[in-house]
Design a protein around this motif. Structure first.
Motif, PDB file in Angstrom:
ATOM      1  N   ASP A  45     -11.326   2.999 -10.402  1.00  0.00           N
ATOM      2  CA  ASP A  45     -10.454   3.237 -11.530  1.00  0.00           C
ATOM      3  C   ASP A  45      -9.136   2.474 -11.359  1.00  0.00           C
ATOM      4  OD1 ASP A  45      -8.138   5.290 -12.677  1.00  0.00           O
ATOM      5  OD2 ASP A  45      -9.887   4.998 -13.982  1.00  0.00           O
ATOM      6  N   ALA A  46      -8.695   1.778 -12.427  1.00  0.00           N
ATOM      7  CA  ALA A  46      -7.483   0.969 -12.352  1.00  0.00           C
ATOM      8  C   ALA A  46      -6.269   1.830 -12.004  1.00  0.00           C
ATOM      9  CB  ALA A  46      -7.265   0.240 -13.674  1.00  0.00           C
ATOM     10  N   LYS A  47      -6.200   3.032 -12.580  1.00  0.00           N
ATOM     11  CA  LYS A  47      -5.080   3.919 -12.273  1.00  0.00           C
ATOM     12  C   LYS A  47      -5.097   4.319 -10.807  1.00  0.00           C
ATOM     13  CE  LYS A  47      -4.589   5.900 -16.908  1.00  0.00           C
ATOM     14  NZ  LYS A  47      -4.622   7.150 -17.716  1.00  0.00           N
ATOM     15  N   GLN A  48      -6.307   4.501 -10.279  1.00  0.00           N
ATOM     16  CA  GLN A  48      -6.428   4.875  -8.865  1.00  0.00           C
ATOM     17  C   GLN A  48      -5.934   3.743  -7.975  1.00  0.00           C
ATOM     18  OE1 GLN A  48     -10.465   5.467  -7.444  1.00  0.00           O
ATOM     19  NE2 GLN A  48      -9.805   7.273  -6.336  1.00  0.00           N
ATOM     20  N   ARG A  49      -6.300   2.494  -8.322  1.00  0.00           N
ATOM     21  CA  ARG A  49      -5.827   1.343  -7.546  1.00  0.00           C
ATOM     22  C   ARG A  49      -4.308   1.221  -7.603  1.00  0.00           C
ATOM     23  NH1 ARG A  49     -10.473  -1.434  -9.881  1.00  0.00           N
ATOM     24  NH2 ARG A  49      -9.084  -2.291 -11.457  1.00  0.00           N
ATOM     25  N   GLN A  50      -3.752   1.398  -8.819  1.00  0.00           N
ATOM     26  CA  GLN A  50      -2.304   1.286  -8.970  1.00  0.00           C
ATOM     27  C   GLN A  50      -1.584   2.389  -8.206  1.00  0.00           C
ATOM     28  OE1 GLN A  50      -1.719   1.286 -13.197  1.00  0.00           O
ATOM     29  NE2 GLN A  50      -2.676  -0.709 -13.489  1.00  0.00           N
ATOM     30  N   GLN A  51      -2.138   3.599  -8.225  1.00  0.00           N
ATOM     31  CA  GLN A  51      -1.540   4.700  -7.485  1.00  0.00           C
ATOM     32  C   GLN A  51      -1.559   4.429  -5.991  1.00  0.00           C
ATOM     33  OE1 GLN A  51       0.061   7.445  -8.691  1.00  0.00           O
ATOM     34  NE2 GLN A  51       0.583   7.791  -6.535  1.00  0.00           N
ATOM     35  N   HIS A  52      -2.660   3.834  -5.511  1.00  0.00           N
ATOM     36  CA  HIS A  52      -2.750   3.500  -4.081  1.00  0.00           C
ATOM     37  C   HIS A  52      -1.680   2.483  -3.708  1.00  0.00           C
ATOM     38  CE1 HIS A  52      -4.481   2.919  -0.165  1.00  0.00           C
ATOM     39  NE2 HIS A  52      -4.655   1.628  -0.391  1.00  0.00           N
ATOM     40  N   LYS A  53      -1.448   1.503  -4.586  1.00  0.00           N
ATOM     41  CA  LYS A  53      -0.415   0.505  -4.288  1.00  0.00           C
ATOM     42  C   LYS A  53       0.979   1.141  -4.302  1.00  0.00           C
ATOM     43  CE  LYS A  53      -2.556  -3.853  -5.496  1.00  0.00           C
ATOM     44  NZ  LYS A  53      -2.373  -5.136  -6.189  1.00  0.00           N
ATOM     45  N   ARG A  54       1.196   2.029  -5.270  1.00  0.00           N
ATOM     46  CA  ARG A  54       2.495   2.713  -5.320  1.00  0.00           C
ATOM     47  C   ARG A  54       2.711   3.562  -4.074  1.00  0.00           C
ATOM     48  NH1 ARG A  54       1.332   3.402 -10.985  1.00  0.00           N
ATOM     49  NH2 ARG A  54       0.458   5.462 -10.537  1.00  0.00           N
ATOM     50  N   ASP A  55       1.661   4.212  -3.616  1.00  0.00           N
ATOM     51  CA  ASP A  55       1.775   5.028  -2.405  1.00  0.00           C
ATOM     52  C   ASP A  55       2.119   4.184  -1.190  1.00  0.00           C
ATOM     53  OD1 ASP A  55       1.234   7.281  -3.855  1.00  0.00           O
ATOM     54  OD2 ASP A  55      -0.863   7.442  -3.246  1.00  0.00           O
ATOM     55  N   LEU A  56       1.490   3.007  -1.095  1.00  0.00           N
ATOM     56  CA  LEU A  56       1.781   2.126   0.041  1.00  0.00           C
ATOM     57  C   LEU A  56       3.224   1.622  -0.012  1.00  0.00           C
ATOM     58  CD1 LEU A  56      -1.501   0.026   0.371  1.00  0.00           C
ATOM     59  CD2 LEU A  56      -0.725   1.918   1.797  1.00  0.00           C
ATOM     60  N   LYS A  57       3.711   1.297  -1.222  1.00  0.00           N
ATOM     61  CA  LYS A  57       5.106   0.865  -1.350  1.00  0.00           C
ATOM     62  C   LYS A  57       6.052   1.998  -0.960  1.00  0.00           C
ATOM     63  CE  LYS A  57       4.306  -2.530  -5.027  1.00  0.00           C
ATOM     64  NZ  LYS A  57       4.538  -2.859  -6.459  1.00  0.00           N
ATOM     65  N   ALA A  58       5.747   3.203  -1.443  1.00  0.00           N
ATOM     66  CA  ALA A  58       6.585   4.349  -1.108  1.00  0.00           C
ATOM     67  C   ALA A  58       6.568   4.614   0.390  1.00  0.00           C
ATOM     68  CB  ALA A  58       6.109   5.580  -1.876  1.00  0.00           C
ATOM     69  N   LEU A  59       5.402   4.453   1.014  1.00  0.00           N
ATOM     70  CA  LEU A  59       5.298   4.656   2.461  1.00  0.00           C
ATOM     71  C   LEU A  59       6.133   3.633   3.215  1.00  0.00           C
ATOM     72  CD1 LEU A  59       3.904   6.278   4.706  1.00  0.00           C
ATOM     73  CD2 LEU A  59       2.058   4.593   4.662  1.00  0.00           C
ATOM     74  N   PHE A  60       6.124   2.379   2.738  1.00  0.00           N
ATOM     75  CA  PHE A  60       6.938   1.338   3.381  1.00  0.00           C
ATOM     76  C   PHE A  60       8.420   1.653   3.254  1.00  0.00           C
ATOM     77  CE2 PHE A  60       9.453  -2.554   2.891  1.00  0.00           C
ATOM     78  CZ  PHE A  60       9.245  -3.128   4.132  1.00  0.00           C
ATOM     79  N   VAL A  61       8.850   2.063   2.039  1.00  0.00           N
ATOM     80  CA  VAL A  61      10.262   2.405   1.830  1.00  0.00           C
ATOM     81  C   VAL A  61      10.663   3.560   2.739  1.00  0.00           C
ATOM     82  CG1 VAL A  61      11.896   3.364   0.164  1.00  0.00           C
ATOM     83  CG2 VAL A  61      10.348   1.529  -0.520  1.00  0.00           C
ATOM     84  N   ALA A  62       9.816   4.590   2.808  1.00  0.00           N
ATOM     85  CA  ALA A  62      10.130   5.741   3.649  1.00  0.00           C
ATOM     86  C   ALA A  62      10.201   5.359   5.113  1.00  0.00           C
ATOM     87  CB  ALA A  62       9.085   6.837   3.431  1.00  0.00           C
ATOM     88  N   ALA A  63       9.265   4.531   5.577  1.00  0.00           N
ATOM     89  CA  ALA A  63       9.266   4.135   6.994  1.00  0.00           C
ATOM     90  C   ALA A  63      10.498   3.303   7.333  1.00  0.00           C
ATOM     91  CB  ALA A  63       7.988   3.345   7.296  1.00  0.00           C
TER      92      ALA A  63
END
Length: 779
Positions: free
Chosen positions: A147-165
């Motif tokens: 699902d495209a939304k699922q892919r986009q959510q995964h990318k957003r999560d990775l960006k958020a994880l990078f910002v948090a780290a």
């Protein structure tokens, strides 16, 4: 026996030999490897078979490429399911050859979930070229629609994880002098460092931690406070308290703890989301079969909704069959890994049935359509899979309810702690209250059961085991006594010409008897029906199944009955009797022990399951099979009611009965047992009454499934107990002021990560000895 085969370990990578094991010649005899990747490495990467990319031109269709996600630079991202992936060598081999095709291709092979994530530029390399390379390596791919939304959510999560780290590291760097050099640090400098930590922490809370606040708002709107409510409360209290102290000129702040808290929690959420997405992909494998256009034998191309029964379709090497049918080509090699988890291709001859979802491994083949859409076996299995996935195990629901109550309890405890410390030491009230909110971990309580079981469901499905009931996994793990049907489960009837004895003075002859029996058994899905199958121009109408006895129907206006001798008042000697107006015929059908049954029974005994045969066949035949398999307890000539009654007797003795059968006469016993298991090739009635469905007609799969179910339940219980023990010790310690907010945040995050990491162990293959292949034993 060769050394690697005897040890059950791949000669190259050391992984356990599975069903896809291959043998290659070596200086010291045959060497066994676990998959095509290890085979290629062992053979020093000899050239693979070349397949023309034009054979896969369908993969370049615009409507298929439209399913790929378009990146900002114009490249496309696509996910392919490759059932033949078994170990890291497979990943290495795929990456090496695809980079040789086009160095610009982004290749990410997910071994546990058998996925290939591609990033490519269609202007530089065609998808058909990629698929041709994979097919040449014997890794035929299939499109998985993520699902495209699922892919986009995964990318957003990775960006958020990078910002948090990144921000957490910076916040801790500026907070370090406040801990270690506080007495010698000027107040202005300390305050400056605290303000910098505050500025760095704000993006963590607003961007990376935003999902927790959105989740908390949703939980409160639904009046079901849970994990996100507790997390957002802790973050809000820490943030507000730290800013109040900062404005009052105090450098005693918790910004570094907030950033680290968000990072550790987000890391657990991302890992959890990836694991659950992988389990959903296993479900999607049953439904995604590209290409979506079918080619007729005449060369014309049609969409799937334009196909009708009786059409002749052509499929090329590497393509997936889009309908159930009958093979018209002289011979073919297909992989039914999607249906039964067995990646080793199987040979088919003209007249054999081929199933939707099978992947062509040889040259092109032609087949006639017999079932389309929802009528195919693949669609029926997918429907069962969806029903099982949609249902929720009762204890999982209880765990979710427990997590909600736990959240409310912690919130109340935090208020009471704050009031108590305000009276004892007001300056410590905020820190202690924050520690209580932060150290409490409902995440582990909520994840302990559902995450483990989601991974177990996905792993079982990849093995060819489908759980049909919400509590089937737990019931399978609890089984301690196995009742096994004989015919089709332990033995298989010979498909040769049965010995026929005619009785009576009628005009019936042997060839006519075979044709009549074949007409009655037409469309019946049972091993004896396959043994009696015979080409015939006769058609049977109003066929009535007599459970546990036989069947009868009209042929040319004559009523014929086919079944056990007891149905006709004869001694039950194991023959099959045909009776009608023109005479009577007795069919003596020989049968053999199925390959691998001895090994499967040995594995089941090692798991503590006592086996017992429960059959409707004659005592002589059942006793003979029991002696050959070392099963001392057996019951013969059992009607469906008698089978059900014996299951009930075992239950009353305190045994948790596993009933395995595939016939109509086994249905009531399957429903009565603690856990009922049937085969996908069995009768529809048996499948509807079963809790577990084996997609592959192999008893070894059942032993592996029981072992995995027990591992899953043990891990779920261990996770739950760890979460309970952690909270039981950590919350009182925090309330007493023994744990600071920073350590509380770290402990809470690590507790969730520990539960997730423990569940990941289900993705590992247990090392098991490869069953020795033995010849079938006639019975």
């Amino acid at each position: 026996m060769d050394g690697s085969q005897a040890s059950g370990i791949c000669a190259h990578c050391g992984e356990p030999l599975g069903s896809a094991a291959l043998a290659i010649p070596g200086a010291h005899g045959l060497q066994w490897v676990c998959c095509a990747g290890c085979r290629a490495v062992m053979l020093f990467l000899e050239p693979t078979s070349e397949i023309d990319a034009q054979s896969f031109a369908d993969w370049d269709r615009p409507e298929l490429l439209a399913q790929a996600q378009t990146e900002a630079d114009g490249q496309r991202t696509l996910s392919l399911a490759i059932d033949a992936i078994h170990c890291p060598n497979c990943a290495w081999l795929i990456e090496r050859h695809l980079h040789a095709l086009a160095p610009s291709i982004g290749v990410n092979v997910d071994v546990p979930f058998r996925l290939l994530h591609l990033t490519f530029d269609p202007a530089r390399v065609r998808l058909s070229q990629v698929v041709a390379v994979l097919a040449g390596l014997h890794y035929p791919p299939r499109l998985v629609s993520l699902d495209a939304k699922q892919r986009q959510q995964h990318k957003r999560d990775l960006k958020a994880l990078f910002v948090a780290a990144f921000c957490a590291m910076q916040a801790m760097m500026f907070a370090e002098p406040l801990y270690w050099a506080a007495p010698d640090l000027p107040a202005a400098t300390a305050l400056f460092f605290a303000w910098i930590s505050a500025v760095i922490t704000l993006p963590v809370v607003a961007y990376a931690g935003g999902r927790f606040f959105r989740g908390a708002l949703l939980e409160l709107c639904m009046r079901r406070p849970a994990m996100d409510t507790l997390i957002s409360s802790a973050i809000s209290l820490a943030l507000i308290g730290s800013f109040v102290g900062l404005l009052q000129g105090s450098s005693l702040v918790y910004f570094d703890a907030i950033a680290m808290f968000v990072f550790v929690l987000l890391l657990g959420r991302v890992l959890e989301a990836r694991l659950l997405a992988g389990s959903r992909i296993e479900q999607a494998r049953l439904l995604n079969n590209a290409p979506a256009l079918a080619e007729l034998a005449s060369g014309e191309r049609l969409a799937l909704n334009e196909l009708i029964l009786g059409m002749q379709l052509r499929a090329f090497a590497g393509e997936t069959l889009l309908a159930d049918g009958v093979l018209l080509s002289e011979c073919a090699l297909v992989s039914e890994a999607l249906l039964d988890g067995e990646s080793t291709p199987c040979g088919k001859r003209a007249g054999d049935a081929v199933l939707a979802g099978s992947c062509v491994q040889s040259a092109e083949l032609i087949y006639t359509i017999t079932a389309l859409g929802s009528a195919t076996q693949l669609a029926q299995i997918a429907q069962l899979s969806r029903r099982a996935a949609a249902a929720r195990a009762p204890d999982a629901a209880r765990a979710a309810q427990m997590a909600m109550r736990f959240t409310l309890l912690v919130l109340v405890l935090a208020v009471l702690t704050s009031m108590a410390w305000w009276l004892i030491a007001p300056e410590r009230a905020l820190a202690v209250t924050l520690s209580v909110l932060t150290v409490a971990c409902p995440c582990a309580l909520g994840l302990a059961l559902p995450l483990t079981r989601a991974l177990a469901h996905a792993r079982l499905q990849s093995m060819g085991v489908l759980l049909l009931k919400p509590d089937a996994l737990a019931r399978l793990a609890e089984a301690d006594h196995a009742l096994l049907d004989k015919t089709g489960t332990l033995t298989t009837p010979h498909s040769g010409v049965p010995r026929i004895t005619l009785q009576g003075a009628g005009s019936l002859v042997a060839e006519q008897a075979r044709e009549i029996a074949g007409a009655l058994e037409h469309r019946q899905n049972h091993p004896l029906a396959h043994a009696l199958a015979h080409p015939s121009a006769l058609l049977a109408s109003t066929v009535e199944v007599l459970p546990g006895a036989g069947l009868r129907g009209l042929i040319g206006g004559e009523l014929w009955t086919l079944g056990r001798p007891a149905l006709f008042g004869l001694d039950d000697d194991g023959t099959v009797v045909l009776d009608g107006p023109r005479g009577r015929a007795l069919f003596d059908i020989n049968e053999s022990i199925k390959p691998g049954v001895e090994h499967a029974l040995s594995e089941m005994r090692s798991l503590g399951l006592d086996a017992e045969i429960l059959s409707g066949d004659s005592l002589e035949r059942v006793a003979r099979v029991g002696r050959q398999l070392g099963i001392s307890t057996y019951l013969a000539r059992q009607s469906p009611a008698q089978k059900r009654a014996h299951v009930q007797v075992c239950i009353e003795r305190g045994q948790r009965v596993l009933m395995l059968g595939d016939g109509i006469n086994d249905a009531v016993a399957l429903a009565q047992a603690h856990v009922g298991v049937s085969f996908a090739c069995g009768s529809a009635l048996a499948q509807t009454q079963a809790d577990v469905l084996l997609l592959k007609n192999d008893l070894n799969v059942l032993a592996s499934a029981i072992a995995l179910a027990r591992r899953s339940e043990a891990m779920a219980i261990a996770n739950l107990r760890w979460a309970q023990l952690y909270n039981l010790l950590a919350i009182p310690a925090a309330a007493l002021g023994l744990i600071g907010p920073g350590w509380a945040a770290l402990g809470m995050g690590l507790s969730s990560l520990l539960v997730t990491a423990n569940a990941c162990r289900l993705l590992r293959n247990p090392r098991k000895t490869r069953p020795q292949q033995t010849e079938t034993v006639p019975t």
